[in-house]
Each structure stands twice: as structure tokens, then as C-alpha cells.
Design a protein around this motif. Structure first.
Motif, PDB file in Angstrom:
ATOM      1  N   LYS A   1     -82.550 -69.221 -28.978  1.00 42.33           N
ATOM      2  CA  LYS A   1     -82.121 -69.005 -27.593  1.00 42.33           C
ATOM      3  C   LYS A   1     -82.275 -67.535 -27.206  1.00 42.33           C
ATOM      4  O   LYS A   1     -82.577 -67.215 -26.056  1.00 42.33           O
ATOM      5  CB  LYS A   1     -80.657 -69.433 -27.418  1.00 42.33           C
ATOM      6  N   HIS A   2     -82.065 -66.650 -28.164  1.00 42.56           N
ATOM      7  CA  HIS A   2     -82.141 -65.209 -27.913  1.00 42.56           C
ATOM      8  C   HIS A   2     -83.468 -64.622 -28.385  1.00 42.56           C
ATOM      9  O   HIS A   2     -83.921 -63.597 -27.874  1.00 42.56           O
ATOM     10  CB  HIS A   2     -80.979 -64.501 -28.626  1.00 42.56           C
ATOM     11  N   HIS A   3     -84.090 -65.260 -29.393  1.00 41.39           N
ATOM     12  CA  HIS A   3     -85.372 -64.780 -29.932  1.00 41.39           C
ATOM     13  C   HIS A   3     -86.309 -65.983 -30.073  1.00 41.39           C
ATOM     14  O   HIS A   3     -86.419 -66.568 -31.160  1.00 41.39           O
ATOM     15  CB  HIS A   3     -85.167 -64.104 -31.286  1.00 41.39           C
TER      16      HIS A   3
END
Length: 296
Positions: free
Chosen positions: A248-250
Motif C-alpha cells: 500500500k505504501h511501496h
């Protein structure tokens, strides 16, 4: 080491193991193949021959190996079992110690032969297979199907009784892998505390010294790596759940799995889990690789 230099008496062990041989198990290769051999312990490994010679440690362990001559999984299992039975009956009296690793039903025969010929019997418990059967039925019974789950449950109940009430309680010594396993064995069997020793899985110190780093290509700038076996009992699917949060972030992050499953259906189960979580494309599996490459 010459006999004059060796302060220990010569000991011969007939070692029946669940693992194929050659094996990557450090506690077999290094402990029995090197250190105990230097102390006068002469070990003969009884196992199914591993056709993958790439992992052959090249240590001077004597062997009695069953060479695969059938493609049928169940026929092979039966033939290996009979090979082990015949080997114990034929050669058991020639050794000082009969040692069985993780083969619960065969351990009963090993124990009986040891008692008849007044030899020592040792059980090496590196994994709680009866508990694994029962947990697998509890958590994955529907996936296994009625027939297989019933058979697995019956096997778990039967082998748990045989292991704790018959084998461990009558063994001359028991080796376990962890403090928790040590506590469980003492609680569930009548074995004396002084007859149970913890021998954790370890790494070969000499291998660390000899390690030659290799040039490796990583699949992403951000890799989370897991190195080791991926059998269902390892429950590495929790890493998949963690990856759902990481991507989700990377979005370019990759879970790099270095190693493989011993059973093909275990990898199919992991693939299904990854697909359900939507992260299959974020996973790269290398398969079995050479030690130096894996560490690199």
C-alpha cells in the motif's frame, strides 16, 4: 584424530531419519558428520537417497540408502518403510545405539530391537508431527476433504499416543529442538528430565568462515527476504498478510522467498493464499539455490 589422541570410547550409531540423504540439515551433516566423528562416534545414516547431489555436503558419513525405483508416491513410501524395517532388523545388533529421528512408528521397532539386543535407544525429535497433523485438520480440514482429513486426524491421535506414551517414555535418551519442546515432552510423557537434552538447530561456523559472497540480482529496490523451507507447517503465509500492508505504501516492494517447499502441494496452498490476498505478483521464489548464493 588417532586412537591415542581420542579420549572418548568408540561408539557406533545406526541413525534412521525421516529426511532424505544427502541433506541440508546441519545437525546431521556437521554434528554427526564432523564433530561427533572426531570424538569417535561412527554414524551410519539410514534414509531414502536424495537424487539432488547438489546439496551433498561431502562429509564421510556411512550410509544405507534406499534408491528410488518407483514413481508412485505411496508405493515409494511403503518401500522406504520396508527398507527401514529390514535394515533395523538386520543391522540393529551391530551398533551400540539405535537412533530414530521423527519416524514414530519405526521408533517402536527400533526400541524393541534395542531392548532385545541390550543396546541403547535414542529418539531425536526435531518437529512435533502428531500435533502438526491435528492442527492441520483443525485449520484446513475442509481443504483436505473428508477422507484425507479423517485419515490425518486418526494418524495424529495414534502417533501422539505412540510417541509420548510408548517411545519417549521408554527411550534411553531424547533429543529435542527447543525449550518449549522440552517442556511439552516432560509434560506429556514419563521420560525423566535428565534423559532429555535440547539441541537447537544451528549453523556451521566453518561455513561462515568459508562463505564466498556472490553477485546476485535483486528483483526490486525494496525486498523483504525469507530464507528457508516453506512447508505449510512453517506458516509463512503471515508474511503475505504483512505484504498487503507494505505494498500500500511501496507498490514496487517484493517478498523474496529463498528456498522452496518439500511438498509441491504446500506451494500450491501458498500460491492460493497469495492470490486471495492479491499479492502474488509481489512475490518472487528462487527455488533451492547454493548456500553461498542464498546467503548473498
Amino acid at each position: 584424530m588417532s586412537e591415542r589422541q581420542n579420549p572418548y570410547p568408540q561408539v557406533r550409531i545406526l541413525y534412521i531419519t525421516r529426511d532424505d540423504y544427502p541433506t541440508f540439515r546441519v545437525d546431521i551433516n556437521v554434528l554427526f558428520g564432523r564433530y561427533l566423528a572426531e570424538m569417535g562416534v561412527d554414524t551410519t545414516i539410514v534414509a531414502r537417497h536424495n537424487p539432488d547431489e547438489a546439496i551433498n555436503p561431502g562429509l564421510a558419513l556411512k550410509t544405507k540408502l534406499y534408491v528410488n525405483s518407483t514413481k508412485s508416491r505411496y508405493s515409494l513410501a511403503l518401500k522406504v518403510w520396508l527398507f527401514n524395517v529390514i535394515t533395523i532388523l538386520r543391522y540393529g545388533r551391530e551398533y551400540d545405539i539405535i537412533q530414530v529421528r521423527n519416524k514414530i512408528v519405526l521408533a517402536v521397532l527400533g526400541l524393541l530391537v534395542a531392548k532385545i539386543y541390550r543396546r541403547k535407544f535414542v529418539y531425536w525429535m526435531s518437529f512435533p508431527y502428531p500435533e502438526d497433523d491435528l492442527i492441520r485438520v483443525k485449520e484446513h480440514g475442509r481443504d483436505l476433504g473428508l477422507l484425507r482429513s479423517s485419515a490425518t486426524y486418526i494418524r495424529g491421535i495414534a502417533t501422539r499416543f505412540i510417541l509420548y506414551r510408548v517411545v519417549l517414555s521408554r527411550a534411553d535418551h531424547v533429543f529435542v529442538q527447543s525449550k518449549k519442546m522440552h517442556e511439552d515432552v516432560l509434560k506429556m510423557s514419563k521420560v525423566l528430565k535428565r534423559n532429555v537434552t535440547i539441541v537447537p538447530m544451528a549453523v556451521d561456523n566453518q561455513a561462515l568462515t568459508d562463505w564466498i559472497p556472490q553477485q546476485v540480482t535483486m528483483p526490486s529496490d525494496l525486498c523483504i527476504a525469507y530464507l528457508g523451507a516453506m512447508d505449510r507447517a512453517r506458516r509463512i503465509d503471515f508474511l503475505f498478510e504483512a505484504m498487503t500492508e507494505i505494498v500500500k505504501h511501496h507498490p514496487d516492494a517484493v517478498l523474496l522467498l529463498i528456498g522452496d517447499c518439500i511438498e509441491a502441494n504446500d506451494w500450491a496452498w501458498l500460491e492460493k493464499k497469495a492470490t486471495e490476498l492479491g499479492i502474488l505478483e509481489s512475490i518472487t521464489k528462487t527455488g533451492w539455490v547454493e548456500r553461498d548464493t542464498a546467503w548473498s
